[in-house]
Write a protein that holds these residues in place. Structure first.
Motif, PDB file in Angstrom:
ATOM      1  N   TRP A 168       0.814  -1.210   0.000  1.00 46.02           N
ATOM      2  CA  TRP A 168       0.000   0.000   0.000  1.00 46.02           C
ATOM      3  C   TRP A 168       0.850   1.262   0.000  1.00 46.02           C
ATOM      4  CZ3 TRP A 168      -4.554   1.143  -1.589  1.00 46.02           C
ATOM      5  CH2 TRP A 168      -5.511   0.134  -1.700  1.00 46.02           C
ATOM      6  N   THR A 169       2.041   1.202   0.535  1.00 43.28           N
ATOM      7  CA  THR A 169       2.951   2.337   0.430  1.00 43.28           C
ATOM      8  C   THR A 169       3.288   2.600  -1.025  1.00 43.28           C
ATOM      9  OG1 THR A 169       3.928   1.928   2.610  1.00 43.28           O
ATOM     10  CG2 THR A 169       5.229   3.221   1.060  1.00 43.28           C
ATOM     11  N   ASP A 170       3.600   1.538  -1.758  1.00 39.91           N
ATOM     12  CA  ASP A 170       3.904   1.687  -3.185  1.00 39.91           C
ATOM     13  C   ASP A 170       2.717   2.271  -3.949  1.00 39.91           C
ATOM     14  OD1 ASP A 170       6.407   0.586  -2.752  1.00 39.91           O
ATOM     15  OD2 ASP A 170       5.827  -1.431  -3.396  1.00 39.91           O
ATOM     16  N   ARG A 171       1.532   1.793  -3.634  1.00 38.10           N
ATOM     17  CA  ARG A 171       0.340   2.241  -4.356  1.00 38.10           C
ATOM     18  C   ARG A 171       0.018   3.700  -4.055  1.00 38.10           C
ATOM     19  NH1 ARG A 171      -4.096  -2.527  -3.724  1.00 38.10           N
ATOM     20  NH2 ARG A 171      -5.294  -1.053  -5.016  1.00 38.10           N
ATOM     21  N   LEU A 172       0.106   4.085  -2.794  1.00 41.68           N
ATOM     22  CA  LEU A 172      -0.192   5.469  -2.434  1.00 41.68           C
ATOM     23  C   LEU A 172       0.849   6.432  -2.993  1.00 41.68           C
ATOM     24  CD1 LEU A 172      -1.257   4.978   1.297  1.00 41.68           C
ATOM     25  CD2 LEU A 172      -2.761   5.410  -0.649  1.00 41.68           C
ATOM     26  N   ALA A 173       2.115   6.050  -2.924  1.00 41.69           N
ATOM     27  CA  ALA A 173       3.190   6.914  -3.406  1.00 41.69           C
ATOM     28  C   ALA A 173       3.135   7.114  -4.913  1.00 41.69           C
ATOM     29  CB  ALA A 173       4.546   6.329  -3.007  1.00 41.69           C
ATOM     30  N   ALA A 174       2.546   6.168  -5.631  1.00 43.06           N
ATOM     31  CA  ALA A 174       2.478   6.248  -7.085  1.00 43.06           C
ATOM     32  C   ALA A 174       1.282   7.057  -7.588  1.00 43.06           C
ATOM     33  CB  ALA A 174       2.416   4.842  -7.680  1.00 43.06           C
ATOM     34  N   MET A 175       0.382   7.432  -6.709  1.00 40.07           N
ATOM     35  CA  MET A 175      -0.818   8.155  -7.127  1.00 40.07           C
ATOM     36  C   MET A 175      -0.512   9.618  -7.419  1.00 40.07           C
ATOM     37  SD  MET A 175      -3.666   6.590  -4.511  1.00 40.07           S
ATOM     38  CE  MET A 175      -4.026   4.823  -4.557  1.00 40.07           C
ATOM     39  N   GLU A 176      -1.274  10.181  -8.337  1.00 43.12           N
ATOM     40  CA  GLU A 176      -1.154  11.596  -8.649  1.00 43.12           C
ATOM     41  C   GLU A 176      -2.125  12.380  -7.780  1.00 43.12           C
ATOM     42  OE1 GLU A 176      -1.736  12.229 -12.756  1.00 43.12           O
ATOM     43  OE2 GLU A 176      -0.016  11.026 -13.396  1.00 43.12           O
ATOM     44  N   GLY A 177      -1.678  13.492  -7.254  1.00 43.91           N
ATOM     45  CA  GLY A 177      -2.549  14.322  -6.443  1.00 43.91           C
ATOM     46  C   GLY A 177      -2.665  13.821  -5.017  1.00 43.91           C
ATOM     47  N   GLU A 178      -3.789  14.150  -4.381  1.00 42.24           N
ATOM     48  CA  GLU A 178      -3.978  13.855  -2.965  1.00 42.24           C
ATOM     49  C   GLU A 178      -4.803  12.597  -2.746  1.00 42.24           C
ATOM     50  OE1 GLU A 178      -4.003  18.423  -1.118  1.00 42.24           O
ATOM     51  OE2 GLU A 178      -5.781  17.148  -0.973  1.00 42.24           O
ATOM     52  N   VAL A 179      -4.501  11.927  -1.654  1.00 45.79           N
ATOM     53  CA  VAL A 179      -5.328  10.834  -1.172  1.00 45.79           C
ATOM     54  C   VAL A 179      -5.463  11.005   0.343  1.00 45.79           C
ATOM     55  CG1 VAL A 179      -3.316   9.308  -1.004  1.00 45.79           C
ATOM     56  CG2 VAL A 179      -5.611   8.338  -0.967  1.00 45.79           C
ATOM     57  N   VAL A 180      -6.678  10.863   0.836  1.00 45.68           N
ATOM     58  CA  VAL A 180      -6.940  11.001   2.267  1.00 45.68           C
ATOM     59  C   VAL A 180      -7.099   9.602   2.860  1.00 45.68           C
ATOM     60  CG1 VAL A 180      -8.532  11.853   4.031  1.00 45.68           C
ATOM     61  CG2 VAL A 180      -8.021  13.262   2.020  1.00 45.68           C
ATOM     62  N   VAL A 181      -6.278   9.287   3.848  1.00 47.48           N
ATOM     63  CA  VAL A 181      -6.336   7.998   4.532  1.00 47.48           C
ATOM     64  C   VAL A 181      -7.035   8.213   5.873  1.00 47.48           C
ATOM     65  CG1 VAL A 181      -5.008   6.097   5.520  1.00 47.48           C
ATOM     66  CG2 VAL A 181      -4.203   7.232   3.438  1.00 47.48           C
ATOM     67  N   LEU A 182      -8.047   7.412   6.149  1.00 47.05           N
ATOM     68  CA  LEU A 182      -8.806   7.524   7.384  1.00 47.05           C
ATOM     69  C   LEU A 182      -8.185   6.645   8.460  1.00 47.05           C
ATOM     70  CD1 LEU A 182     -12.417   7.211   5.920  1.00 47.05           C
ATOM     71  CD2 LEU A 182     -11.030   9.283   6.198  1.00 47.05           C
ATOM     72  N   CYS A 183      -8.202   7.129   9.691  1.00 45.34           N
ATOM     73  CA  CYS A 183      -7.646   6.356  10.802  1.00 45.34           C
ATOM     74  C   CYS A 183      -8.450   6.647  12.057  1.00 45.34           C
ATOM     75  CB  CYS A 183      -6.180   6.719  11.021  1.00 45.34           C
ATOM     76  SG  CYS A 183      -5.332   5.663  12.236  1.00 45.34           S
ATOM     77  N   GLU A 184      -8.992   5.601  12.695  1.00 45.05           N
ATOM     78  CA  GLU A 184      -9.745   5.794  13.922  1.00 45.05           C
ATOM     79  C   GLU A 184      -8.839   6.360  15.021  1.00 45.05           C
ATOM     80  OE1 GLU A 184     -11.316   1.581  12.685  1.00 45.05           O
ATOM     81  OE2 GLU A 184      -9.607   2.852  12.145  1.00 45.05           O
ATOM     82  N   GLY A 185      -9.471   7.062  15.966  1.00 39.57           N
ATOM     83  CA  GLY A 185      -8.707   7.630  17.067  1.00 39.57           C
ATOM     84  C   GLY A 185      -7.719   8.669  16.585  1.00 39.57           C
ATOM     85  N   ASP A 186      -6.513   8.627  17.130  1.00 35.98           N
ATOM     86  CA  ASP A 186      -5.431   9.499  16.692  1.00 35.98           C
ATOM     87  C   ASP A 186      -4.429   8.656  15.911  1.00 35.98           C
ATOM     88  OD1 ASP A 186      -3.868  12.195  17.039  1.00 35.98           O
ATOM     89  OD2 ASP A 186      -2.433  10.591  17.453  1.00 35.98           O
ATOM     90  N   PRO A 187      -4.022   9.083  14.720  1.00 32.15           N
ATOM     91  CA  PRO A 187      -3.152   8.256  13.869  1.00 32.15           C
ATOM     92  C   PRO A 187      -1.838   7.824  14.512  1.00 32.15           C
ATOM     93  CG  PRO A 187      -4.083  10.059  12.599  1.00 32.15           C
ATOM     94  CD  PRO A 187      -4.453  10.315  14.037  1.00 32.15           C
ATOM     95  N   PHE A 188      -1.288   8.642  15.410  1.00 33.07           N
ATOM     96  CA  PHE A 188       0.002   8.324  16.012  1.00 33.07           C
ATOM     97  C   PHE A 188      -0.116   7.629  17.361  1.00 33.07           C
ATOM     98  CE2 PHE A 188       2.980  11.545  13.679  1.00 33.07           C
ATOM     99  CZ  PHE A 188       2.792  10.834  12.507  1.00 33.07           C
ATOM    100  N   PHE A 189      -1.329   7.156  17.699  1.00 33.47           N
ATOM    101  CA  PHE A 189      -1.530   6.449  18.959  1.00 33.47           C
ATOM    102  C   PHE A 189      -2.096   5.069  18.638  1.00 33.47           C
ATOM    103  CE2 PHE A 189      -3.747   5.531  23.003  1.00 33.47           C
ATOM    104  CZ  PHE A 189      -2.671   5.670  23.859  1.00 33.47           C
TER     105      PHE A 189
END
Length: 237
Positions: free
Chosen positions: A86-107
């Protein structure tokens, strides 16, 4: 270079999203979210009715969740491949992509595994979210810390002896990743002399919310979204 924006969704109630996260999600042309295969996913449920009609949805389905133990070498290998892909897929996309994460992403957020891999490959922005435990102790109606209380956060996946030792040393205590670990957590808190003060909050701020004394809970029906709270009893005016 792609831009990946991770929006923290908070504890589960859509009205507890930040103003910024709400704005970013509603305007996103491309939305990605984690889920168990065959399930709609908690993150997607939270944003139901918020997405643009033409928004492209990317369901990032975990290859494994509870089918094999986390300690099994296969688990780590399968999850590493999942995050790499998924890192490869997201990095290859043009423009913005919003990834959803429950709670706080860094917790304890799954996005952390993408964040570390995306460095230098995409522009990354993280929008904080209210941690799930904060939502839970507020719906419990019991303050979690007083005065100089030190709050300890433990994952329920720890060995029982470690849970008991750390619980005995804690002022205020939060035990996350409860679910199927509930019997072990209850035994550990009993051994530490903290069981009678403990609360179990299931699906905090979400539909089906339940707040009960841990001593009264039945382990067999404990859902994935459950947190154990032991409030501190420190200095009060």
């Amino acid at each position: 270079m792609a831009k990946v924006i991770c929006a923290g969704l908070g504890p589960g109630d859509p009205e507890l999203l930040s103003v910024k996260a709400d704005r970013i999600i509603r305007g996103a042309a491309r939305i990605a979210y984690f889920r168990k295969k065959g399930r709609p996913g908690q993150a997607r449920r939270i944003v139901e009715g918020m997405l643009r009609p033409d928004a492209e949805e990317l369901a990032m389905e975990y290859p494994v969740t509870t089918e094999i133990p986390v300690s099994d070498p296969r688990y780590g290998a399968m999850m590493a491949r999942f995050y790499d892909d998924w890192t490869d897929r997201l990095a290859a996309m043009e423009g913005e992509v919003v990834v959803l994460c429950e709670g706080d992403p860094f917790f304890y957020g799954s996005f952390m595994h993408l964040h570390s891999r995306l460095q230098g490959r995409a522009e990354v922005e993280v929008i904080p979210g209210i941690p799930g435990m904060a939502g839970c102790w507020n719906v419990s109606g019991v303050p979690i810390t007083w005065g100089d209380d030190v709050m300890t956060v433990l994952p329920g996946t720890l060995p029982e002896s470690d849970l008991a030792r750390r619980a005995a040393d804690a002022d205020a205590l939060v035990v996350m990743k409860t679910g199927r670990n509930l019997p072990k957590v209850r035994r550990a808190l009993a051994a530490a002399g903290r069981l009678e003060a403990a609360w179990l909050v299931e699906r905090g701020t979400m539909p089906g919310q339940r707040v009960i004394r841990l001593a009264d809970a039945k382990a067999e029906d404990c859902p994935y979204f459950a947190i154990v709270l032991v409030p501190g009893q420190g200095r009060r005016p």
